[in-house]
Each structure stands twice: as C-alpha cells, then as structure tokens.
Design an enzyme around this catalytic site. Structure first.
Site, mmCIF file in Angstrom:
data_model
loop_
_atom_site.group_PDB
_atom_site.id
_atom_site.type_symbol
_atom_site.label_atom_id
_atom_site.label_comp_id
_atom_site.label_asym_id
_atom_site.label_seq_id
_atom_site.Cartn_x
_atom_site.Cartn_y
_atom_site.Cartn_z
ATOM 1 N N LYS A 145 0.846 -1.199 0.000
ATOM 2 C CA LYS A 145 0.000 0.000 0.000
ATOM 3 C C LYS A 145 0.874 1.239 0.000
ATOM 4 O O LYS A 145 1.754 1.389 0.833
ATOM 5 C CB LYS A 145 -0.925 0.049 1.213
ATOM 6 C CG LYS A 145 -1.990 1.158 1.083
ATOM 7 C CD LYS A 145 -2.672 1.498 2.392
ATOM 8 C CE LYS A 145 -1.921 2.509 3.213
ATOM 9 N NZ LYS A 145 -1.903 3.886 2.593
ATOM 10 N N GLU A 181 9.538 0.311 11.131
ATOM 11 C CA GLU A 181 10.533 1.394 11.132
ATOM 12 C C GLU A 181 9.748 2.658 11.406
ATOM 13 O O GLU A 181 8.988 3.130 10.571
ATOM 14 C CB GLU A 181 11.265 1.434 9.787
ATOM 15 C CG GLU A 181 12.555 2.239 9.824
ATOM 16 C CD GLU A 181 12.371 3.646 9.309
ATOM 17 O OE1 GLU A 181 12.233 4.557 10.164
ATOM 18 O OE2 GLU A 181 12.355 3.840 8.091
ATOM 19 N N CYS A 230 12.658 10.565 9.317
ATOM 20 C CA CYS A 230 12.449 9.932 10.618
ATOM 21 C C CYS A 230 13.718 9.990 11.463
ATOM 22 O O CYS A 230 13.652 9.988 12.695
ATOM 23 C CB CYS A 230 12.003 8.488 10.429
ATOM 24 S SG CYS A 230 13.081 7.538 9.339
ATOM 25 N N GLU A 266 8.458 14.447 17.802
ATOM 26 C CA GLU A 266 8.893 14.445 16.408
ATOM 27 C C GLU A 266 8.089 15.473 15.620
ATOM 28 O O GLU A 266 6.871 15.371 15.502
ATOM 29 C CB GLU A 266 8.715 13.056 15.800
ATOM 30 C CG GLU A 266 9.286 12.929 14.405
ATOM 31 C CD GLU A 266 9.173 11.513 13.858
ATOM 32 O OE1 GLU A 266 10.112 11.083 13.169
ATOM 33 O OE2 GLU A 266 8.154 10.845 14.124
#
Length: 543
Positions: free
Chosen positions: A234, A310, A344, A441
């Site tokens: 996806k 991840e 990230c 983040e």
C-alpha cells in the site's frame, strides 16, 4: 534519505550536490572554507518564484491499482485526489483501494505464491529478473524522480541524482543475495542429522510512507522478492504515483503476475485491511510510532503475523568542543533540514558544547538564512514545500508551541509565500527538555539547539527519549567518539557524517523507533523463516 554522492554530469547537478548532498560527509580535520556558502541572492530569487510553479517535466499516465498483473479500477469505483504541494492543486485522481481491493490483491498474491513460478524458480533466475528490474528503474529515473517531486515536494535534483541511484542499487544488491540464502547443518546429541532451511514467509503486506516513497518502496520490495515472497503493497495516499510506475516496470522486467500487487488508498481502510487479513503472513510498515503500535496490536489480534516496524525518531546531533565549527554547522544543518526536515532520523535535537555554543548558534542562523527555498523543480533549490496541508499546519503548530513554551526563536518561524506549503527554515535556541519541540517528532524544517557541558550530561539527555532511531557525533577525539557511540541508544550512529544510506548498511531503531532492520543482510531475516529438518542416521561411521 539519499546522502551518498554518486558521480554525475552537468554543472546544475554539481551545484545541487554541493548544496544538499555533500555535507553528508564532512572532514573535521581539514579546512572548512566553503562550509558556509552565500545563498542570499539565490534564496531571495527562489522565494519570488513561488507564486508561479514550473510545469513538471512528466505526464501522469498511471493511476490505477496493480492487482494480479493488471491495472484496474478500485472495486468501488472511487478515486481520491493527489495534490501538488507547490500549488495546492490536484495532480490527478487515483484509484482508492479499500477492503475488497486488498482482498483481491491478497488472493492474487496467495495464488502466485502457492501455485506460481516465483518461489519455485531457481534463485539465480529471480536474481536475474531483479537485475533487469534495476536496469529499467535506471532507464526511467527521470520520470520516477519527477513524479516524486510533483507528489511530495522534494527537490527534483535530490530525487533524481541522490535517491534514484540508491533505488536501482538496492535491487542489484538483493539480486546478488537471491541465490545465497541458505541454512546450516549441525550435530545433534544422538544419531540424527540436522539441517536448516531459510524459506520465504509467503504473502507479505507492506505499507510505505510519503517522505521517501520510491526509496522506501525499494527497501521493502527488493529483499522480499529476492527471498521468494509475494507482496501486497500500500502506498501513502499523499504520494502514490511513483510506486505505480515502478509496478509497471516490474512487470516489464519479468516479475510474474500476482507477485507484486500495489494498492493506493487510505490507512484506516486499505492499510488496516492488510494488517488484519488472515491470509497475509507478515507485515512491514514504515511510519509513525503511533500507527506502528496500532499495526502491532492488529497483527496480533488477527493471525499473530510477525511485523517489521521502522518508526519515528528524535535523533540527537552532538557537536563536541573540539569541532571545526563551520564544518559542524554545515553538517548539523544538513542533518535537520534535508528533505524539508521530513526524515524519521533527522538530527532534530542539536546538542552543542558550551565552549563553542555562541559561535555555532550565530553561524547556524546565517546558514539558515541562506538556505534556498523554492519550487523544487528549479535548479539549485535546497528545500521545497511540506508534503501536504496537514503536515504544513502541524509544523506551524510546533513552531507556535516553541514560542509559547519559552524557546528563543532565532530565525524563521512562519510560512514562506502565499501559495504552496512552504515554511521558512526555522531555528530555536535555549531549548530544554519538556518543550514539545525538543521532545516530540516535528517532521519539518525546525532545528532545536541546546547547550551541554559534559559527556555524561549529553549522554543522559540524548537518551532521554522514547525514540532510538539514529544519532550523530561530531568530534576529532577517538576516545570521545568511542564513548558516545557505545553509550547512545540508537540503531545507527553517524560519526562526522549524517544520512549515509547504503544498501549494505542496516537501518532500524531501538525502543519505540521500531522492530527489525531494513537493508543489508539483516533485512532478509524479515522475509524468511527458519525450518529445522531432522532425520535419523543408521549405522553411522561417525557422529
């Protein structure tokens, strides 16, 4: 996530690499001349051009789902718009896959795995097909990079000359592994022989993010295919276009129908259907920690399928007192602002030793003011828009929280222009634990700089996070490097470099930054399972 410099032609290419990719490796012992470059005129010119985006050098031709070797509409007939973040206008309407489309894709993948040639063919033949695929990806690199830029807003020169070479390299790397996946033999305590088989898992569900769509595609797809699995992938709803073209090229390379299925759609529908499906044998996901937790729980509730995750990060970038300040400023700038800060592993907590803190802050401000923000299709642009409206407003809200919680706004702090999702390169200083911009983040062009005094202090502060994806160290002192690299709880430690991504280097996180490793030999563990075969030995000459 492509910081490795690869030889290429053209003055424009050399310019963008010197601006964006070269800082990935900085010599800390030599001269720092050229480390801080003058971009003021270029930055001003680029900002003036935001209102008139360039016409992309590519036409969107593929917008359907790839299921069982055919491009098809969604079962519901629905589509969704993918948006150009430069103009906020619709690029194309893309087929919106949901539960029924995932069911169709899983059936195709199951048929291909149980009855098709892919897992049964000699492994070196799979490798040969992957090599052909890599060649096709190289041949279509201009088009793939343009789709990446149009969909995500990243600089075209970054996508084309920094990222696309890594994509084909990844497939060539795992093509070489295809016929080298094998088990071991070993003694037993009695008269039995034992050997192990490393078998493909079966039908693998893969969910990729929007910040590096084609790079994450190759990180997921290449090792899974090399090991003999079949895939239902996806795409992120923000950036579906490059993977659809990559799927077409996979068929041209000779990957059989049903082996690689690609469904565009939304996480709560198509993504959830993959994770919950009882006939999906494994899930691999790259994205936020919040969603990763949901995926892990859903995988357990369904058929207890294994997961590779991840996830998020809040990586420390530690600038030690012996640093060449100009070189350190350039590297820390790159570590945070690369890809609009949408990494990230971005070095989003910059710790600077108190002895050089004031000089570092002053020069970091100057570097940020010279950063070229503009239409990512224009040559020399370092920073494009954020990927979409939601991310744009999320970053601005973090900037506002930094102001509200008492951090010092050094530069930036708002929108650039009136069209597109552009944000000024932003720096906060005197940032402390407990501030949202330091703890959470952000995923945007917001650098937070803090002061430290001792190694023990910075280790404690750097590790004081739920994340553990990566960390950076800038120092000439071998003892300092050894101390920090062993003390920091992160999956990757970059010493005097940052964002160096190679097919051979494993990547993944500690703590809530994920489970498992991408790339290198370790990624094959994600897509194989070990079977022990034991047989009796009669009248053995030896045991």
């Amino acid at each position: 996530m492509a910081a490795r410099v690869i030889s290429r032609k053209g003055a424009a290419v050399a310019t963008v690499l010197s601006r964006a990719l070269r800082p990935a490796v900085v010599g800390v012992g030599g001269s720092s001349s050229g480390g801080i470059r003058s971009y003021s005129a270029a930055a001003a010119a680029a900002a003036e051009e935001l209102e008139n985006p360039m016409k992309p050098p590519v036409d969107v031709k593929l917008t359907k789902l790839l299921i069982d070797g055919e491009f098809v509409d969604a079962a519901s007939g629905k589509t969704f718009p993918t948006i150009d973040p430069r103009s906020e206008h619709v690029i194309a309407e893309v087929a919106e896959g949901d539960v029924e489309d995932i069911n169709r894709a899983v059936r195709a993948a199951r048929k291909a795995f149980d009855h098709g040639p892919w897992p049964k063919m000699p492994a070196h033949k799979r490798g040969e097909i992957l090599l052909r695929y890599a060649d096709l990806l190289d041949q279509h690199a201009d088009e793939l990079a343009a789709l990446e830029t149009m969909d995500s807003g990243k600089p075209y020169e970054q996508a084309r000359y920094g990222e696309m070479p890594l994509v084909s390299r990844q497939f060539r790397y795992y093509a070489g592994w295809a016929d080298k996946i094998y088990g071991t033999t070993g003694p037993t305590d009695g008269s039995h022989a034992m050997y192990t088989l490393h078998e493909p898992i079966g039908v693998v569900g893969q969910i990729i993010p929007w910040n590096f769509p084609i790079v994450m595609y190759c990180w997921k797809v290449a090792p899974a295919l090399a090991a003999g699995n079949c895939i239902v992938l996806k795409t992120a709803e923000q950036t579906p276009l490059s993977a659809i073209l990559a799927g077409k090229l996979a068929l041209e390379a000779g990957i059989p129908p049903g082996v690689l299925n690609i469904v565009s759609g939304y996480g709560p529908t198509a993504g959830a259907a993959i994770v919950e499906h009882m006939d999906v044998d494994k899930v691999a996901f790259t994205g936020s920690t919040e969603v990763g937790k949901l995926i892990m729980a859903s995988a357990a509730r369904s058929n207890l399928k294994p997961v590779t995750l991840e996830l998020g990060g809040k990586s420390p970038m530690i600038i030690c007192e012996d640093a060449d300040v100009d070189a350190a400023v350039e590297l820390a700038h790159f570590a945070l602002f690369f890809n609009q800060g949408q990494c990230c592993c971005a070095g989003s907590r910059t710790f600077v030793h108190e002895r050089i803190y004031d000089e570092f802050v002053e020069k970091s401000k100057a570097r940020a003011l010279k950063r070229v923000v503009g239409d990512p299709f224009r040559s020399g642009v370092e920073q494009g828009p954020q990927v979409d409206k939601e991310q744009f407003h999320k970053v601005l809200s973090y900037i506002e929280s930094g102001r509200d919680q008492g951090a010092n706004l050094l530069t930036g702090g708002g929108r650039l222009g009136s069209k597109g999702y552009y944000i000024k390169p932003t720096i906060f200083t005197d940032v402390k634990e407990g501030m949202k911009i330091f703890d959470e983040e952000i995923f945007g062009p917001v650098q937070s700089i803090a002061k430290f005094k001792t190694l023990d202090e910075v280790v404690q502060r750097a590790n004081n996070t739920v994340y553990g994806l990566a960390a950076g160290i800038f120092s000439n002192n071998l003892n300092t490097v050894n101390t920090l690299s062993r003390a920091l709880r992160a999956g990757t430690i970059w010493v005097n470099c940052f964002d160096v991504f190679d097919a051979t280097i494993p990547f993944g996180g500690f703590k809530q930054s994920g489970i498992g490793r991408e790339k290198g030999k370790y990624a094959l563990d994600n897509y194989t399972q070990v079977k022990a075969v034991v047989t009796p030995i009669h009248n053995a000459a030896w045991l």
